[in-house]
Design a protein around this motif. Structure first.
Motif, PDB file in Angstrom:
ATOM      1  N   GLU A  65       0.814  -1.214   0.000  1.00 47.78           N
ATOM      2  CA  GLU A  65       0.000   0.000   0.000  1.00 47.78           C
ATOM      3  C   GLU A  65       0.852   1.269   0.000  1.00 47.78           C
ATOM      4  OE1 GLU A  65      -3.143   0.365  -0.395  1.00 47.78           O
ATOM      5  OE2 GLU A  65      -3.734  -1.744  -0.303  1.00 47.78           O
ATOM      6  N   LEU A  66       2.084   1.173   0.479  1.00 51.55           N
ATOM      7  CA  LEU A  66       2.942   2.361   0.537  1.00 51.55           C
ATOM      8  C   LEU A  66       3.173   2.960  -0.844  1.00 51.55           C
ATOM      9  CD1 LEU A  66       5.632   1.281   3.165  1.00 51.55           C
ATOM     10  CD2 LEU A  66       3.697   2.829   3.502  1.00 51.55           C
ATOM     11  N   ASN A  67       3.185   2.103  -1.852  1.00 50.44           N
ATOM     12  CA  ASN A  67       3.416   2.581  -3.217  1.00 50.44           C
ATOM     13  C   ASN A  67       2.251   2.244  -4.149  1.00 50.44           C
ATOM     14  OD1 ASN A  67       6.203   3.578  -2.836  1.00 50.44           O
ATOM     15  ND2 ASN A  67       6.654   1.421  -2.439  1.00 50.44           N
ATOM     16  N   SER A 116      -6.887  -0.824   6.695  1.00 50.58           N
ATOM     17  CA  SER A 116      -6.774  -1.786   7.795  1.00 50.58           C
ATOM     18  C   SER A 116      -5.343  -2.294   7.926  1.00 50.58           C
ATOM     19  CB  SER A 116      -7.727  -2.960   7.555  1.00 50.58           C
ATOM     20  OG  SER A 116      -7.564  -3.954   8.549  1.00 50.58           O
ATOM     21  N   ALA A 117      -4.744  -2.710   6.815  1.00 49.34           N
ATOM     22  CA  ALA A 117      -3.369  -3.218   6.858  1.00 49.34           C
ATOM     23  C   ALA A 117      -2.404  -2.145   7.341  1.00 49.34           C
ATOM     24  CB  ALA A 117      -2.962  -3.720   5.474  1.00 49.34           C
ATOM     25  N   LEU A 118      -2.562  -0.932   6.847  1.00 49.05           N
ATOM     26  CA  LEU A 118      -1.673   0.160   7.242  1.00 49.05           C
ATOM     27  C   LEU A 118      -1.850   0.518   8.718  1.00 49.05           C
ATOM     28  CD1 LEU A 118      -2.126   2.349   4.057  1.00 49.05           C
ATOM     29  CD2 LEU A 118       0.046   1.350   4.822  1.00 49.05           C
ATOM     30  N   ARG A 163       1.189   7.603   8.089  1.00 49.61           N
ATOM     31  CA  ARG A 163       1.069   8.716   7.144  1.00 49.61           C
ATOM     32  C   ARG A 163       0.410   8.271   5.840  1.00 49.61           C
ATOM     33  NH1 ARG A 163       6.371   9.928   9.077  1.00 49.61           N
ATOM     34  NH2 ARG A 163       7.275   8.992   7.190  1.00 49.61           N
ATOM     35  N   ARG A 164       0.746   7.056   5.387  1.00 55.79           N
ATOM     36  CA  ARG A 164       0.118   6.568   4.157  1.00 55.79           C
ATOM     37  C   ARG A 164      -1.375   6.328   4.375  1.00 55.79           C
ATOM     38  NH1 ARG A 164       0.528   6.985  -1.240  1.00 55.79           N
ATOM     39  NH2 ARG A 164      -0.322   5.144  -2.307  1.00 55.79           N
ATOM     40  N   ALA A 165      -1.731   5.792   5.519  1.00 54.76           N
ATOM     41  CA  ALA A 165      -3.149   5.593   5.830  1.00 54.76           C
ATOM     42  C   ALA A 165      -3.882   6.926   5.842  1.00 54.76           C
ATOM     43  CB  ALA A 165      -3.300   4.888   7.177  1.00 54.76           C
ATOM     44  N   GLY A 210      -1.146   7.423  16.649  1.00 49.30           N
ATOM     45  CA  GLY A 210      -0.906   8.854  16.520  1.00 49.30           C
ATOM     46  C   GLY A 210      -1.600   9.512  15.349  1.00 49.30           C
ATOM     47  N   LEU A 211      -2.821   9.103  15.044  1.00 48.23           N
ATOM     48  CA  LEU A 211      -3.576   9.654  13.921  1.00 48.23           C
ATOM     49  C   LEU A 211      -3.665  11.177  14.013  1.00 48.23           C
ATOM     50  CD1 LEU A 211      -5.409   9.088  11.430  1.00 48.23           C
ATOM     51  CD2 LEU A 211      -7.334   8.909  13.031  1.00 48.23           C
ATOM     52  N   ASP A 212      -3.427  11.837  12.882  1.00 45.16           N
ATOM     53  CA  ASP A 212      -3.527  13.294  12.797  1.00 45.16           C
ATOM     54  C   ASP A 212      -4.913  13.732  13.282  1.00 45.16           C
ATOM     55  OD1 ASP A 212      -4.143  15.923  11.765  1.00 45.16           O
ATOM     56  OD2 ASP A 212      -2.471  15.715  10.373  1.00 45.16           O
ATOM     57  N   PRO A 213      -4.988  14.647  14.250  1.00 45.19           N
ATOM     58  CA  PRO A 213      -6.289  15.079  14.779  1.00 45.19           C
ATOM     59  C   PRO A 213      -7.240  15.605  13.708  1.00 45.19           C
ATOM     60  CG  PRO A 213      -4.520  15.843  16.202  1.00 45.19           C
ATOM     61  CD  PRO A 213      -3.868  15.273  14.977  1.00 45.19           C
TER      62      PRO A 213
END
Length: 412
Positions: free
Chosen positions: A71-73, A142-144, A158-160, A216-219
């Motif tokens: 998923e990263l790429n 989910s995987a990320l 970050r990718r998620a 640590g999901l971005d608020p």
């Protein structure tokens, strides 16, 4: 009362072992985790085992981490690039066709399409439906999410966040929070209540978001996603199609409730969640017979698959309801139907003691695989060792679900 399910003794012994390999990371494992769909302490135990290099856990997470690396790429999922627009003309609106509907061979133009239950029309699949992008988005996030949590690597989180922004937040690419044009039938309608079942992934999406939050999901991403969920929840509870789906007395209504209840709990609306959980008792009364049969599902051409699918929804609802103080697992309807009785009805087939002779299009072995997995998951969630004793299908490799829903068997 609810029973507490535990991870296998092997995992527990690993956590206590003082001779484990050097830690993968110095990050402190959070010991108190609350998740909507399963006990959060299981996630903590799995992370600790992975951190210490426990072989079974490490092997089980390989597939998840491999998918996350892909998923990263990979592509950025969105539904706006479809070739055929919905009636609204808005590419952000989700569109799909009823899978069991086919062109009428007796009509020159094939219209209106006719129903062939259980037979999937290939014209309704793949790129012709937004379902493929939605499913890929849910699996990818989910995987990320799990990769971010277990490895403490920000690259996965970050990718998620990038995928979530594109699919749920960015006005240019997001999916609008409704299903007005899902499972339409050419020549008949542009969308039906039955299409709502195509977004049952929202239950798993709730878990993905909560796991990402632990990482640590971005608020701003969290706020934007919760806003999307709240809007979709409002549409489910107030729209014409949503109300119609709520009234369905089969798996459609059950999974409707599972979607609603999981989002209510995730969004902190516990009072409303308790009210919805109480209404599920009516579903048990109308859908499960005193002997445990599910007649609405048995009437289908894939009777075992649909019986399992509906029971999975009831099991999900029973766990969710228990977190807001409503005991559905031990509830028995005035007619004598209950969720455990639905399991008892399927148990001899799951054990291989009796052959399933009711209609089942497709591979019966595949359907039985799903039934046996469900017994293990229910046994894990509700601490029922007899359920865990139902032979679990062999798996070519351990996976994350089997760690989350580890199942202790009853002593023989």
């Amino acid at each position: 009362m609810w029973k507490t399910a535990y991870l296998p003794l092997l995992l527990a012994s690993v956590l206590a072992c003082s001779c484990a390999p050097p830690p993968r990371t110095s990050a402190v494992v959070k010991t108190e985790v609350t998740l909507t769909n399963y006990p959060g302490d299981r996630l903590v135990a799995i992370k600790e085992a992975y951190r210490k290099g426990e072989p079974v856990t490490t092997a089980a997470l390989e597939a998840t981490l491999r998918r996350a690396d892909e998923e990263l790429n990979g592509e950025i999922y969105t539904i706006v690039h479809k070739e055929v627009l919905p009636p609204s003309g808005n590419p952000n609106d989700y569109i799909s066709l009823g899978p069991y509907w086919w062109p009428d061979p007796d009509q020159p133009d094939g219209l209106p399409w006719i129903r062939r239950d259980g037979e999937v029309n290939p014209l309704t699949q793949g790129e012709r439906s937004d379902k493929s992008q939605q499913n890929a988005f849910a699996r990818g996030v989910s995987a990320l999410a799990y990769a971010a949590y277990f490895t403490d690597k920000d690259v996965y989180r970050r990718r998620a966040e990038t995928l979530i922004r594109a699919f749920l937040i960015d006005p240019k690419t997001k999916m609008n929070p409704h299903l007005e044009y899902a499972q339409g039938i050419p020549g008949r309608n542009s969308g039906r209540c039955f299409g709502i079942i195509e977004l049952t992934d929202v239950v798993g999406m709730v878990t993905s978001l909560e796991v990402l939050d632990l990482a640590g999901l971005d608020p701003e991403v969290k706020a934007g996603t919760d806003e999307w969920l709240a809007a979709y929840l409002h549409w489910l509870q107030t729209s014409k199609l949503g109300v119609e789906e709520k009234e369905r007395e089969n798996n459609h209504g059950t999974w409707y409730d599972a979607q609603v209840l999981s989002m209510l709990i995730h969004l902190g609306q516990t009072k409303e969640a308790g009210r919805v959980a109480e209404t599920v008792k009516r579903r048990i009364d109308t859908q499960i017979e005193p002997d445990g049969a599910q007649p609405h599902e048995l009437a289908r051409t894939k009777s075992l698959s649909y019986s399992t699918m509906n029971l999975r929804a009831f099991t999900t609802l029973a766990y969710l309801a228990g977190t807001v103080g409503v005991d559905l697992w031990n509830y028995s309807s005035p007619r004598g139907g209950s969720i455990p009785k639905a399991y008892a009805y399927l148990e001899p087939y799951a054990r291989g003691e009796v052959e399933w002779t009711q209609p089942q299009l497709g591979d019966l072995a595949t359907a039985l695989y799903g039934t046996r997995e469900l017994f293990a998951e229910a046994g894990s969630l509700f601490g029922d060792k007899e359920f865990c004793a139902v032979p679990r299908p062999s798996s070519p490799a351990p996976d994350l679900d089997r760690l989350i829903y580890a199942c202790e068997t009853a002593p023989r």
